[in-house]
Write an enzyme that holds these catalytic residues in place. Structure first.
Site, PDB file in Angstrom:
ATOM      1  N   ASP A   1       0.837  -1.194   0.000  1.00  0.00           N
ATOM      2  CA  ASP A   1       0.000   0.000   0.000  1.00  0.00           C
ATOM      3  C   ASP A   1       0.878   1.254   0.000  1.00  0.00           C
ATOM      4  OD1 ASP A   1      -2.783   1.193   0.519  1.00  0.00           O
ATOM      5  OD2 ASP A   1      -1.623   2.035   2.191  1.00  0.00           O
TER       6      ASP A   1
ATOM      7  N   GLU B   1       1.383  -0.333  -4.909  1.00  0.00           N
ATOM      8  CA  GLU B   1       0.422   0.710  -5.260  1.00  0.00           C
ATOM      9  C   GLU B   1       1.180   1.999  -5.578  1.00  0.00           C
ATOM     10  OE1 GLU B   1      -3.478   3.096  -3.530  1.00  0.00           O
ATOM     11  OE2 GLU B   1      -1.823   2.571  -2.189  1.00  0.00           O
TER      12      GLU B   1
END
EC number: 3.2.1.1
Length: 492
Positions: free
Chosen positions: A206, A243
């Site tokens: 993330d 990401e």
């Protein structure tokens, strides 16, 4: 010295290449994101549905302890408080059992990991899902432990073209870890190593763009090899996909990360949404992939929507436009580009809405209707026939080339995948009725969009292919779906 440097460079290249390998079983090649599911439910569905349907892996929600926020919005999972494996999805024993059971049936587990930050400000003491307490406002997380010294100085991102702000200030107030500190690196590596020990195949990282690529390179290269007791070969490296939101005008670019592992290709999501919403003609999709400015196929984690952008306005498609969404997903799984991930959502009316939960704020398991679809507030796109049958299509045609592209100059397209599969899509407001080259051997084939092959019979439409590979293809505007797909494993 030259020899040593060469050896080091070769080792580094080997590690980064290995981190692009998802370690799939056989010909499987699609990941599903079971967003906010419980570990026990995932384990059960690996055995009962995902494995039998040919899914390659599951992306699971963050596994480590998070802050408890009022109303339990989905994003509380992205506000970590410790690295204990206790969340609303379950505890460490349940997580370990899930990983083993899924690996045993050939379904790999990829964990959404939070290496960038800890929880944002919270009034007073914050309590976590595993009982830990912290004072985020003071950057005090004793269950790790982290103190204020382990974080970057407090600052806000106001200029997204300022590299310092993007990588050292706080993303929406989340306390920004300093991954250049030895202690922080040690704790992050320990966390990832523990997940690997339990048998996971890799990680979705993330907010990767908010961390310096050199810091991530150090962390990735320091984690252990995958656990051979879970069916991985010796010296196998975890699959890493990061990401990195890059619309093409970013100061921090995806190219800084794609040598470390795969990267989430957000441009794919945006452009496929534009096309199937009718804002770009499908005929242009013939050159889909790198010609559109996307990353190379093996470096791109591709998706129609994800848990974040499905909640935004704009071109991105989600389950609320089901006909277009199924067409886009069918194209996604049929076209030979990218590392495919499909979304499995819960229903929402506002961006912050919690996943389905009971009066005690415990997650509710999905239940199923007579057609196999989910109830209890779960959408479960991965259980839609039009999607899971395209997962099988993708497995069947793996390693074949796209051939015999056809289009009507507008929004009707068709193509073959070698001699194993054929797909046609109609996004016009008039019928597609054509005799087209399917590239398949002569015979009768079940359309896996309108039905399935069950006990040798087709529950939907079928297509007759002649000795020259041609078949009559009809997709009417009145049809429930705007797609038709046939392949050699659906031959009657």
């Amino acid at each position: 010295m030259r020899l040593s440097l060469s050896v080091l460079l070769c080792l580094g290249l080997a590690l980064t290449l290995a981190q692009h390998n998802p370690h799939w079983w056989g010909n499987r090649n699609t990941i599903v994101h079971l967003f906010e599911w419980k570990w026990t439910d995932i384990a059960d569905k690996c055995e009962r549905f995902l494995g039998p349907r040919g899914y390659a892996g599951v992306q699971v929600s963050p596994a480590n302890e998070n802050i408890i926020s009022e109303g339990r919005p989905w994003w509380e999972r992205y506000q970590p408080i410790s690295y204990k494996l206790v969340t609303r999805s379950g505890n460490e024993l349940e997580f370990a059992s899930m990983v083993k059971r899924c690996n045993d049936v050939g379904v790999r587990i990829y964990v959404d990991v939070l290496l960038n930050h800890m929880s944002a400000d919270f009034e007073g003491l914050a309590t976590g899902t595993g009982g830990s307490v912290a004072e985020p406002a003071k950057k005090s997380f004793p269950s790790v432990p982290y103190t204020a010294d382990d974080f970057h100085e407090t600052c806000e991102i106001t200029d997204w073209n300022d590299r310092f702000q993007v990588q050292q200030c706080e993303l929406v107030g989340l306390k920004d870890l300093n991954q250049n500190r030895d202690w922080v690196r040690t704790k992050l590596i320990e966390f990832l190593d523990h997940l690997i020990e339990l048998g996971v195949a890799g990680f979705r990282v993330d907010a990767a763009k908010h961390m310096a690529s050199e810091d991530l390179s150090f962390i990735y290269s320091s984690v252990r090899d995958l656990n051979i007791n879970h069916g991985f070969p010796n010296n196998a490296r975890p699959f890493i996909y990061q990401e990195v939101i890059d619309h093409g005008h970013e100061t921090v670019t995806r190219e800084e990360y794609n040598e470390l592992g795969a990267v989430t290709e957000f441009r794919f999501s945006e452009e496929i949404g534009k096309a199937f919403r009718g804002n770009n003609a499908l005929k242009w999709l013939q050159s889909w992939g790198t010609d559109w400015g996307f990353l190379s196929s093996g470096q791109a984690l591709t998706f129609v929507d994800n848990h974040d952008n499905q909640r935004d306005s704009g071109d991105v498609l989600n389950y609320k436009s089901p006909k277009q969404y199924k067409m886009a997903t069918a194209f996604h799984l049929a076209y030979p580009y990218g590392i495919s991930r499909v979304m499995s959502s819960f229903g929402f009316d506002d961006r912050d809405q919690a996943p389905p939960q009971d009066a005690q704020e415990q997650l509710i398991s999905p239940e199923f209707d007579a057609d196999g679809g989910c109830t209890n507030g779960w959408i479960c796109e991965h259980r839609w026939r039009q999607i899971y049958n395209m997962v099988e299509f993708k497995n069947t045609v793996r390693d074949t080339e796209l051939t015999n592209w056809w289009d009507n100059g507008d929004n009707q397209i068709a193509f073959c995948r070698g001699s194993k599969g054929f797909i046609a899509i109609n996004n016009n407001l008039y019928n597609l009725s054509e005799t087209l080259q399917t590239c398949l051997p002569a015979g009768e084939y079940c359309d896996v969009i309108s039905g399935s092959l069950v006990d040798g019979a087709c529950t939907g439409k079928s297509v007759s292919v002649d000795g020259n590979g041609y078949g009559y293809i009809h997709i009417g505007t009145e049809d429930f779906d705007g797609v038709l797909a046939i392949h050699t494993d659906a031959k009657l």
